[in-house]
Design an enzyme around this catalytic site. Sequence first.
Site, mmCIF file in Angstrom:
data_model
loop_
_atom_site.group_PDB
_atom_site.id
_atom_site.type_symbol
_atom_site.label_atom_id
_atom_site.label_comp_id
_atom_site.label_asym_id
_atom_site.label_seq_id
_atom_site.Cartn_x
_atom_site.Cartn_y
_atom_site.Cartn_z
ATOM 1 N N ASP A 63 -13.744 5.008 0.182
ATOM 2 C CA ASP A 63 -12.544 5.792 0.366
ATOM 3 C C ASP A 63 -11.483 5.158 -0.543
ATOM 4 O O ASP A 63 -11.669 4.040 -1.033
ATOM 5 C CB ASP A 63 -12.134 5.719 1.848
ATOM 6 C CG ASP A 63 -10.727 6.204 2.091
ATOM 7 O OD1 ASP A 63 -10.437 7.357 1.762
ATOM 8 O OD2 ASP A 63 -9.915 5.404 2.591
ATOM 9 N N ASP A 65 -7.370 5.657 -0.252
ATOM 10 C CA ASP A 65 -6.108 5.257 0.381
ATOM 11 C C ASP A 65 -6.339 4.249 1.499
ATOM 12 O O ASP A 65 -7.098 4.509 2.437
ATOM 13 C CB ASP A 65 -5.393 6.488 0.937
ATOM 14 C CG ASP A 65 -4.957 7.437 -0.167
ATOM 15 O OD1 ASP A 65 -4.016 7.095 -0.894
ATOM 16 O OD2 ASP A 65 -5.583 8.512 -0.311
#
Length: 242
Positions: A63, A65
């Site tokens: 991922d 963020d």
Amino acid sequence: MKKLLLVLTILSSSTLFAAGPKVPYTHEGFYSTEKVQKAVHFISVEDIKKSLEGKGPINVSFDIDDTLVHSSGYFIYGQYHFQIPGDERGERSYLKNQKFWDYVAENGDEHSIPKQSAKDLIKMHLERGDHVFFITGRTKHSKDKNYTSTKLSKTLQRFFDLPKEVYVEYTAATPTGGFKYDKSFYIKKHNISIHYGDSDDDILAAREVGIRGIRVERAYNSTNRQNLNGGYGEEVLINSAW
């Protein structure tokens, strides 16, 4: 100052990218902001490396963020400049504003801060010969389907000393392919063996497709709501809030 505190309170009460059904936690776990971290299945970069000894190169996904970079500054900016007047989502309406995502894409995370824990993790996987993939819940740029991948992936290449540009999969926080969680389809698509992420959905997506999901802690000052690290009994990368 009062307005800023209100913004932080609202952001901390909900998750920026929530795409799948909520699942109750099954373990005690801990929040990154807690001073005392409870007994969970902590794992280090070296532990992960040892667990992969004897195995050939694998595919791993990350991922973005709060997993790879501290990007909260963009979301704070979005709240002040990209709100949709009258939208029922209120302070979070900017997340439905395509102009906000275009702005983020055009900046390509030049102003985000790469996490040291992510640098260490990616370095280990590259040394093993593993293949790295990026999967984000963000929405891509409106004008060119490749624009955001090119701009952001160049930044990530520089931040993490990648030997080549790695294009980014954008889910727009929307499940696809008959899966419950937005990243499941892309994890399956790239034959991923380990997925790293800070959100509950990252762990649940990994479990949905039957692979190893490892939790990365969110920064203490993230504007995103703190999830329960180890809340599903998953492995948690130690000291990964920075």
